[in-house]
Design a protein around this motif. Structure first.
Motif, short mmCIF file in Angstrom:
data_model
loop_
_atom_site.label_atom_id
_atom_site.label_comp_id
_atom_site.label_asym_id
_atom_site.label_seq_id
_atom_site.Cartn_x
_atom_site.Cartn_y
_atom_site.Cartn_z
N ILE A 24 4.54 -28.09 -87.27
CA ILE A 24 4.08 -28.57 -85.97
C ILE A 24 4.59 -28.14 -84.89
O ILE A 24 4.00 -27.88 -83.71
CB ILE A 24 4.79 -30.32 -86.01
N GLN A 25 5.94 -27.76 -84.69
CA GLN A 25 6.43 -26.91 -83.52
C GLN A 25 5.82 -25.63 -83.29
O GLN A 25 5.67 -25.19 -82.13
CB GLN A 25 7.96 -26.79 -83.69
N ALA A 28 2.59 -26.47 -81.71
CA ALA A 28 2.66 -27.10 -80.26
C ALA A 28 2.95 -25.80 -79.38
O ALA A 28 2.51 -25.96 -78.24
CB ALA A 28 3.72 -27.95 -80.68
N LEU A 38 -1.63 -31.00 -77.30
CA LEU A 38 -1.47 -31.49 -78.61
C LEU A 38 -1.00 -33.05 -78.58
O LEU A 38 -0.30 -33.53 -78.10
CB LEU A 38 -0.22 -30.92 -79.32
N ALA A 39 -2.30 -33.86 -78.97
CA ALA A 39 -2.01 -35.42 -78.70
C ALA A 39 -1.54 -36.36 -79.96
O ALA A 39 -1.18 -37.43 -79.72
CB ALA A 39 -3.40 -35.88 -78.38
N GLU A 40 -1.74 -35.79 -81.05
CA GLU A 40 -1.42 -36.65 -82.29
C GLU A 40 -1.14 -35.67 -83.36
O GLU A 40 -1.57 -34.61 -83.61
CB GLU A 40 -2.45 -37.64 -82.65
N VAL A 41 -0.40 -36.06 -84.28
CA VAL A 41 -0.22 -35.46 -85.67
C VAL A 41 -0.21 -36.46 -86.83
O VAL A 41 0.42 -37.61 -86.65
CB VAL A 41 1.30 -34.90 -85.78
N ARG A 42 -0.59 -36.26 -87.72
CA ARG A 42 -0.83 -37.15 -89.02
C ARG A 42 -0.33 -36.30 -90.17
O ARG A 42 -0.77 -35.19 -90.31
CB ARG A 42 -2.15 -37.66 -89.07
N VAL A 43 0.46 -36.90 -90.94
CA VAL A 43 0.99 -36.45 -92.31
C VAL A 43 0.54 -37.43 -93.27
O VAL A 43 0.83 -38.48 -93.20
CB VAL A 43 2.47 -36.16 -92.36
N VAL A 44 -0.43 -36.90 -94.24
CA VAL A 44 -0.83 -37.68 -95.12
C VAL A 44 -0.68 -37.12 -96.52
O VAL A 44 -0.28 -35.86 -96.76
CB VAL A 44 -2.47 -38.06 -95.00
#
Lengths: 253, 253
Positions: A24-25, A28, A38-44
């Motif tokens: 992520i970092q 970003a 960067l507006a959103e992160v999802r971890v699935v």
């Protein structure tokens, strides 16, 4: 209009707590320099429905989606299938991807067995993303960039695709750090924020030598407004800490 | 039936790359020990629509939602408002929360100004979550636990709420580590995975002294099945690396 992006992390290893995410970092930081938000992160989890639903939702909402993880040769690598399913296309052996794998493994005396060939399966219509580390390519389908999860490989892939991304105005950032508490200045800071809607002001409590301190982070693509807002924030902080300082974060020239 | 959970991180500082998240890993570890499955994480910006939509979606889908960030006294702390809005209740000064803040600040000679009082605003019907670090409480509304973003405070809050969570069977984990490549064993490993659907087998390439190696992580709540699957995975790996080892991760007794 600033382009907006999301990250989709396909990763049981993150959700189990086994692995500390660092992707992520990296993404970003690179998006900031590029002027993309960067507006959103999802971890699935590595489960088909979870990946398919998340990528569809993010692909519809944002200009770019960057996915990491799940494109290796093993049974838990299901990202390629999921992307094909999400966009209603076939997943087939891509000749170019297969050739890249063959060229990479042949000098090592390693054959392209059934497992390794899985890494050549690319959704129809997708374009390949170069992998300078270990050959097995990522791919771009619609507005989704599908990359490896191993940080070293992901970073190399990202740097390959970066020149193809929209080039916005890079985000500039100033940080005012002083020995005070959020509650001391919350209302006055809110007023400054209202005066500068184009400057994003964030407040982050930190501890310096055990004493409560604050990092007030100002971010904007407008250098002049950023400077003016920073001056006001610094003037607000000085009565609490005459030694308060400003640090500047700027993209490399 | 294993309870399923999600984390909602409200945090521009994570999305800007400024701050490396460490809350996911802490919560994931604790949920493992508790026998609760972390199924999804979302990181959203400090924007009302983003928070409201995410919390509604996660609250409907999972047994528990753990939110972190955005409950301080400053203008960028909007989580409490968003939770009230998401669940259609009022946000008002909570007398108990106000008293806790007064009791904490009075000995320091600090008054409850308008900014600090923001931290006493709690959605109607929510119950408070103790904050042993800095008094300002979190809260629980429906199945959502709303906590601070500062790791030290979040961790203290989490340990307070933990006894109230469902107690499932803790996840056990074995890791087989050996000097080989994923492509060597991908198909055989998939067959073992199919034989043990109750054991989650993950494959993670690592580098040991620059050589390609693999961590094969097996996770299950069933000790016997976990042992059997681990034995098979180890037997599969040994021809490639006679020194392959198994490490065990078990909850403290």
């Amino acid at each position: 209009m600033t382009a907006r992006a999301a990250i989709l992390i396909v990763g049981n290893e993150i959700l189990s707590g086994r692995t500390q995410d660092v992707n992520i970092q990296f993404i970003a930081d690179r998006l900031n320099l590029r002027g993309i938000k960067l507006a959103e992160v999802r971890v699935v989890r590595d489960e088909e429905a979870a990946v398919v639903n998340a990528v569809r939702a993010l692909s519809e909402t944002y200009d770019y989606v960057f996915s990491t993880g799940g494109i290796g040769p093993t049974h838990d690598d299901i990202t390629a299938e999921c992307m094909a399913k999400a966009f209603g296309v076939k997943l087939e052996i891509n000749p170019e991807a297969k050739q890249r794998l063959a060229d990479y493994y042949a000098p090592k005396g390693i054959g392209l067995n059934e497992g390794r060939l899985r890494m050549a399966r690319i959704p129809d219509g997708a374009s390949l993303i170069d992998n300078p580390v270990s050959a097995a390519p990522g791919f771009k389908i619609k507005n989704v960039f599908v990359m490896a999860g191993v940080p070293k490989i992901m970073q190399a892939m990202f740097l390959k695709i970066e020149p193809s991304l929209a080039h916005g105005v890079p985000m500039l950032s100033n940080t005012v750090t002083g020995a005070l508490r959020e509650g001391d200045i919350a209302i006055e800071m809110e007023n400054i924020q209202k005066q500068y809607p184009d400057v994003e002001i964030g407040s982050y409590p930190i501890s310096i030598n055990g004493d409560p301190s604050l990092s007030l982070v100002l971010r904007s693509i407008d250098e002049k407004k950023l400077k003016d807002a920073t001056d006001k924030i610094l003037a607000m902080v000085k009565p609490f800490d005459a030694d308060a300082v400003v640090t500047y974060q700027r993209p490399p020239v």
